[in-house]
Design an enzyme around this catalytic site. Structure first.
Site, PDB file in Angstrom:
ATOM      1  N   THR A  40       0.825  -1.122   0.121  1.00  0.00           N
ATOM      2  CA  THR A  40       0.048  -0.095   0.139  1.00  0.00           C
ATOM      3  C   THR A  40       0.933   1.197   0.018  1.00  0.00           C
ATOM      4  O   THR A  40       0.679   2.152  -0.854  1.00  0.00           O
ATOM      5  CB  THR A  40      -0.929  -0.033   1.124  1.00  0.00           C
ATOM      6  OG1 THR A  40      -1.883  -1.184   1.075  1.00  0.00           O
ATOM      7  CG2 THR A  40      -1.560   1.289   1.119  1.00  0.00           C
TER       8      THR A  40
ATOM      9  N   ALA B 225       0.691   2.110  10.648  1.00  0.00           N
ATOM     10  CA  ALA B 225       0.650   2.808   9.063  1.00  0.00           C
ATOM     11  C   ALA B 225       2.084   3.110   8.644  1.00  0.00           C
ATOM     12  O   ALA B 225       2.770   2.199   7.955  1.00  0.00           O
ATOM     13  CB  ALA B 225      -0.140   4.019   9.275  1.00  0.00           C
ATOM     14  N   ARG B 226       2.605   4.333   9.227  1.00  0.00           N
ATOM     15  CA  ARG B 226       4.013   4.649   8.685  1.00  0.00           C
ATOM     16  C   ARG B 226       4.670   5.333   9.725  1.00  0.00           C
ATOM     17  O   ARG B 226       3.970   6.222  10.530  1.00  0.00           O
ATOM     18  CB  ARG B 226       3.791   5.668   7.554  1.00  0.00           C
ATOM     19  CG  ARG B 226       3.752   4.994   6.260  1.00  0.00           C
ATOM     20  CD  ARG B 226       4.633   4.249   5.589  1.00  0.00           C
ATOM     21  NE  ARG B 226       4.614   3.359   4.555  1.00  0.00           N
ATOM     22  CZ  ARG B 226       4.320   2.034   4.336  1.00  0.00           C
ATOM     23  NH1 ARG B 226       3.971   1.406   5.464  1.00  0.00           N
ATOM     24  NH2 ARG B 226       3.975   1.516   3.228  1.00  0.00           N
TER      25      ARG B 226
ATOM     26  N   GLU C  19      13.993   2.682   9.944  1.00  0.00           N
ATOM     27  CA  GLU C  19      14.059   1.393  10.095  1.00  0.00           C
ATOM     28  C   GLU C  19      15.019   0.913   9.369  1.00  0.00           C
ATOM     29  O   GLU C  19      15.384   1.106   8.192  1.00  0.00           O
ATOM     30  CB  GLU C  19      12.575   0.925   9.539  1.00  0.00           C
ATOM     31  CG  GLU C  19      11.241   1.325  10.240  1.00  0.00           C
ATOM     32  CD  GLU C  19       9.898   0.873   9.810  1.00  0.00           C
ATOM     33  OE1 GLU C  19       9.908   0.129   8.852  1.00  0.00           O
ATOM     34  OE2 GLU C  19       8.796   1.048  10.044  1.00  0.00           O
TER      35      GLU C  19
ATOM     36  N   HIS D 137       7.519  -3.851  11.846  1.00  0.00           N
ATOM     37  CA  HIS D 137       6.998  -3.471  10.504  1.00  0.00           C
ATOM     38  C   HIS D 137       6.242  -4.878  10.156  1.00  0.00           C
ATOM     39  O   HIS D 137       6.302  -5.192   8.892  1.00  0.00           O
ATOM     40  CB  HIS D 137       7.713  -2.935   9.474  1.00  0.00           C
ATOM     41  CG  HIS D 137       7.159  -2.271   8.518  1.00  0.00           C
ATOM     42  ND1 HIS D 137       7.622  -1.021   8.083  1.00  0.00           N
ATOM     43  CD2 HIS D 137       5.668  -2.387   8.089  1.00  0.00           C
ATOM     44  CE1 HIS D 137       6.828  -0.356   7.127  1.00  0.00           C
ATOM     45  NE2 HIS D 137       5.651  -1.263   7.291  1.00  0.00           N
ATOM     46  N   LEU D 138       5.360  -5.537  10.844  1.00  0.00           N
ATOM     47  CA  LEU D 138       4.784  -6.715  10.566  1.00  0.00           C
ATOM     48  C   LEU D 138       3.137  -6.654   9.804  1.00  0.00           C
ATOM     49  O   LEU D 138       2.673  -7.577   9.744  1.00  0.00           O
ATOM     50  CB  LEU D 138       4.832  -7.637  11.533  1.00  0.00           C
ATOM     51  CG  LEU D 138       5.992  -8.062  12.197  1.00  0.00           C
ATOM     52  CD1 LEU D 138       5.920  -9.272  13.397  1.00  0.00           C
ATOM     53  CD2 LEU D 138       6.903  -8.862  11.057  1.00  0.00           C
ATOM     54  N   GLY D 139       2.807  -5.371   9.806  1.00  0.00           N
ATOM     55  CA  GLY D 139       1.388  -5.211   9.427  1.00  0.00           C
ATOM     56  C   GLY D 139       1.036  -6.000   8.266  1.00  0.00           C
ATOM     57  O   GLY D 139       0.155  -6.617   8.204  1.00  0.00           O
TER      58      GLY D 139
END
Length: 553
Positions: free
Chosen positions: A86, A243-244, A273, A295-297
């Site tokens: 995304t 999200a970010r 990151e 950051h596993l979303g």
């Protein structure tokens, strides 16, 4: 993007070879190969190598590991950059748009995974699940330290009501959580359909027990949750960010946690990151009121398959002239190549070509004085909401004769900034008294006059129906002669004679007249370019007021 001057993709977009520069599910390669597209799948291509090799490819597929810079875009001639995911903050959207490169993402591919991760993070945060697990592993049976709070009866504020935000709302509602939210684009009545009460941002801050963020990282959202926002929040609120990184000011969050303003934070993303080299991020990760994941979303097997399949299918669809699903830098082009809209895109492009070649022409076609503005009106239920897309199509035709650079529906508005006049677009369902359901109208305004062209689509093909006061039914294709003359006998025969003398074969003819019937406007479609000598001979015919040759190929 390979867009012909008829406004349509040439056989769709011509994508023969694709570079995949980040690891991706093999199904992506298979789908592209099955469509006859060559794929070069690599793992983590260094930036300097990417710049060197990118000119060999028509499209680039990335995940979060590759940064698509202006340098990369300038080094190649990419038609598509596909983001298997995304977020597109690793792609220079402005540079891509200027280069005429469409950026596609996969808005639905990781929606469920990201929403589920958000909910899992919030539940874990409220019940101290990670901390309690660590204590138990260390031999401590600490029930008091794991005293949490219920979700039931609380209020969650969702910032960003896109796909993921709405999926989070749906799941939170199952826990009897009141869902409120803020989105600068979504109207309140639309949010209400998802049982979300939309309100302004300050109200969301003030009323929320829990906050969750689901927006891209932009200049407008960077640091959105910072010192000022935290002052407006309920004391003891909890916040989740899947999200970010960068949307939360990490230093301000650390202070809010230490001061008791914020009761807990669940972080899946960070300003830098990996975050280990950042002193602030490291302090947050180690904080007893913070739970964190790397950051596993979107990191589920299901989501990785979905985004790989979705980006491959989007590229294949684009090569076949289908809808541009997930177009980030040109979202209104999603339906531009649908069977219903395509002919109107072609019509608008043809009208732009006409305008570009009649500026400064004779008074029957355009104006000799300085252009002040050009206005496009998309009239009718089918095209009224496509005014901006049709404006870009008009610009594509207009700029194709005025710019040496390749101009298309994506970058036309960038090149139009160099023009000395404004181009406006309006959509309306009013058709006046014309016997058509959809009409495209273009007006050229100067200091002393206004000149108008109107066009329609008949049997899937563009037609001009009026030129100023002349009602006419011409096809704006190929090589076209326009001439105006007094309504006297013999003019058409003499014009045909000149065409014959110059080996110009006429294959279509249309004529219109002013209301007073004193002047005719004629349009001749001929099979080859018209020379200056032929134009001079037609102009010399007694009764001819003006003549113009237009190349509309």
């Amino acid at each position: 993007m390979a867009v012909a001057t008829n406004g349509e993709p040439q056989q769709g977009m011509e994508v023969r070879k694709v570079l995949i520069s980040d690891p991706i599910n093999p199904l992506c390669v298979k789908i592209l190969n099955d469509a006859g597209i060559e794929v070069d799948a690599r793992d983590k291509v260094p930036m300097d190598e990417l710049v060197k090799i990118i000119s060999d490819y028509d499209a680039l597929i990335v995940r979060s590991g590759t940064t698509v810079t202006a340098e990369v875009l300038a080094a190649g001639n990419l038609k598509i950059v596909g983001r298997a995911g995304t977020g597109v903050d690793n792609i220079d959207l402005d540079a891509a748009t200027k280069a005429g490169t469409i950026v596609l993402n996969t808005p639905g591919g990781n929606t469920v995974s990201a929403a589920e991760h958000t909910c899992a993070m919030l539940q874990s945060l409220c019940r101290f699940i990670p901390q309690s697990n660590e204590k138990l592993r260390a031999g401590k049976f600490d029930r008091k330290g794991g005293m949490g709070v219920e979700l039931h009866g609380k209020t969650i504020g969702i910032i960003g009501l896109g796909r993921i935000g709405r999926e989070v709302a749906k799941r939170m509602q199952a826990f009897d959580v009141k869902t409120i939210g803020y989105d600068p684009i979504m109207p309140k009545n639309v949010a209400a359909k998802f049982n979300i009460e939309a309100m302004d941002l300050d109200a969301v801050f003030a009323q929320s027990d829990f906050l969750t963020i689901h927006t891209p990282l932009t200049p407008q959202t960077k640091g959105l949750l910072g010192e000022d926002a935290f002052k407006k929040c309920k004391k003891g609120f909890r916040v989740v960010n899947c999200a970010r990184g960068g949307i939360i000011d990490e230093e301000a969050l650390l202070i809010a946690l230490n001061d008791g303003v914020c009761a807990g934070a669940a972080l899946d993303v960070f300003q830098e990151e990996p975050p280990m080299d950042s002193p602030i991020s490291s302090k947050l990760i180690a904080h007893p009121l913070v739970i964190a994941t790397p950051h596993l979303g979107a990191s589920t097997k299901d989501a990785q398959v979905k985004v790989a399949v979705e980006i491959a299918e989007s590229i294949v669809r684009a090569t076949r002239g289908g809808a541009l699903v997930g177009a980030v830098n040109a979202p209104k082009l999603v339906n531009a190549f649908s069977p219903e809209i395509k002919p109107y895109v072609a019509l608008a492009t043809k009208m732009g070509l006409i305008v570009s070649q009649v500026l400064g022409g004779d008074a029957f076609l355009a104006t000799n004085s300085t252009i002040q503005s050009i206005s496009l009106f998309a009239k009718g239920d089918l095209i009224k909401d496509m005014a901006d897309v049709l404006k870009n199509a008009l610009l594509t035709g207009l700029m194709s004769k005025l710019s040496d650079d390749p101009v298309n529906l994506i970058n036309a508005h960038h090149y139009a900034k160099d023009l000395d006049f404004q181009i406006n677009a309006t959509g309306t369902d009013k058709i006046d008294d014309l016997p058509y359901k959809n009409v495209l109208s273009v007006s050229i305004d100067s200091a002393d006059s206004t000149h108008t062209y109107e066009g329609v689509v008949v049997a899937g093909a563009p037609h001009l129906i009026t030129i100023n006061n002349f009602e006419i039914g011409a096809k704006p294709n190929g090589h076209v002669l326009f001439y105006s003359n007094y309504n006297t006998p013999g003019v058409l025969g003499k014009v045909a004679g000149v065409c014959g003398a110059h080996n110009l074969n006429i294959f279509d003819f249309n004529m219109g007249e002013e209301n007073n019937k004193k002047v005719h406007m004629s349009v001749l479609n001929v099979e080859s370019p018209v020379t200056q000598e032929a134009l001079k001979d037609i102009q010399a015919i007694d009764g001819v007021l003006g003549v113009r040759y237009l190349d509309l190929e």
